[in-house]
Scaffold this active site. Structure first.
Site, PDB file in Angstrom:
ATOM      1  N   GLY A  46       0.828  -1.200   0.000  1.00 36.53           N
ATOM      2  CA  GLY A  46       0.000   0.000   0.000  1.00 36.53           C
ATOM      3  C   GLY A  46       0.856   1.241   0.000  1.00 36.53           C
ATOM      4  O   GLY A  46       2.025   1.199   0.391  1.00 36.53           O
ATOM      5  N   GLN A  51       2.927   9.958   1.203  1.00 36.87           N
ATOM      6  CA  GLN A  51       4.218   9.254   1.197  1.00 36.87           C
ATOM      7  C   GLN A  51       5.063   9.611  -0.023  1.00 36.87           C
ATOM      8  O   GLN A  51       6.258   9.347  -0.049  1.00 36.87           O
ATOM      9  CB  GLN A  51       4.016   7.738   1.244  1.00 36.87           C
ATOM     10  N   CYS A  89       6.183  -0.048   7.086  1.00 39.52           N
ATOM     11  CA  CYS A  89       5.772   1.095   6.285  1.00 39.52           C
ATOM     12  C   CYS A  89       6.938   1.508   5.398  1.00 39.52           C
ATOM     13  O   CYS A  89       8.071   1.574   5.869  1.00 39.52           O
ATOM     14  CB  CYS A  89       5.382   2.244   7.214  1.00 39.52           C
ATOM     15  N   LEU A  90       6.643   1.784   4.140  1.00 43.43           N
ATOM     16  CA  LEU A  90       7.704   2.200   3.220  1.00 43.43           C
ATOM     17  C   LEU A  90       8.354   3.511   3.666  1.00 43.43           C
ATOM     18  O   LEU A  90       9.479   3.806   3.267  1.00 43.43           O
ATOM     19  CB  LEU A  90       7.154   2.346   1.793  1.00 43.43           C
ATOM     20  N   HIS A 131      -4.005   1.175   7.966  1.00 45.37           N
ATOM     21  CA  HIS A 131      -2.675   1.796   7.916  1.00 45.37           C
ATOM     22  C   HIS A 131      -2.642   2.947   6.903  1.00 45.37           C
ATOM     23  O   HIS A 131      -2.200   4.060   7.220  1.00 45.37           O
ATOM     24  CB  HIS A 131      -1.657   0.708   7.547  1.00 45.37           C
ATOM     25  N   GLU A 132      -3.117   2.674   5.694  1.00 47.41           N
ATOM     26  CA  GLU A 132      -3.028   3.698   4.637  1.00 47.41           C
ATOM     27  C   GLU A 132      -3.960   4.871   4.925  1.00 47.41           C
ATOM     28  O   GLU A 132      -3.606   6.022   4.677  1.00 47.41           O
ATOM     29  CB  GLU A 132      -3.341   3.094   3.264  1.00 47.41           C
ATOM     30  N   HIS A 135      -2.448   7.424   7.169  1.00 48.66           N
ATOM     31  CA  HIS A 135      -1.496   8.349   6.523  1.00 48.66           C
ATOM     32  C   HIS A 135      -2.197   9.638   6.081  1.00 48.66           C
ATOM     33  O   HIS A 135      -1.589  10.708   6.081  1.00 48.66           O
ATOM     34  CB  HIS A 135      -0.882   7.694   5.274  1.00 48.66           C
TER      35      HIS A 135
HETATM   36 ZN    ZN Z   1       2.762   3.434   5.666  1.00 50.79          ZN
END
Ligand code: ZN
Length: 158
Positions: A46, A51, A89-90, A131-132, A135
């Site tokens: 995701g 991000q 998380c990226l 999670h997304e 953000h």
């Molecule tokens: Zn993330």
């Protein structure tokens, strides 16, 4: 399409609330394409627009690697149950931590043409949705980690 630079923890853009999307302009279409490409390149499941430095309420999610969800202006309608597991998380590279999430969520959103859609997810998809979506309100999973952050493998990052 092009790869975009993934912003990392400490970058202020990750702490801001994102704006609603009211129109899918060519720029927004390019953004969505780039987000998908960037997510796949990074082996993530995701990615949220902040991000890649864009404060718009857009997320892409693909927990199977072949069937991406594009969610514009998503919001959680319902959630139930509980799951506790590792999450990454990226934007927090190389790390993971244990987070408790709902085991089921139902999300209302708009697709890439701004048509209303509803997505239901369990387990990993429910976790990725929660999670997304966080953000988009400037929150990272590290705020919810139980215990300490640990070293992660790339395939666990979202
Ligand atoms: Zn993330």
């Amino acid at each position: 399409m092009a790869l975009r630079k993934i912003r990392e923890i400490g970058d202020e853009v990750l702490t801001k609330r994102c704006k609603e999307v009211t129109e899918v302009t060519p720029r927004v279409k390019d953004l969505i394409g780039d987000m998908l490409e960037t997510m796949y390149e990074a082996d993530g499941v995701g990615l949220a627009a902040p991000q890649v430095g864009v404060l718009k309420r857009i997320v892409v999610i693909d927990v199977t690697g072949e069937d991406p969800y594009i969610l514009i202006n998503p919001r959680i309608l319902e959630s139930s149950g509980e799951q506790t597991g590792k999450e990454g998380c990226l934007s927090v590279p190389g790390k993971c931590g244990v987070v408790t999430r709902p085991n089921y969520v139902k999300v209302a959103a708009q697709d890439a043409a701004l048509n209303p859609i509803v997505v239901e997810g369990e387990e990993l998809l429910a976790r990725a949705l929660c999670h997304e979506l966080e953000h988009l309100d400037g929150h990272l999973y590290v705020e919810k980690v139980e215990g300490a952050l640990m070293d992660a493998q790339a395939d666990e990052e979202e």
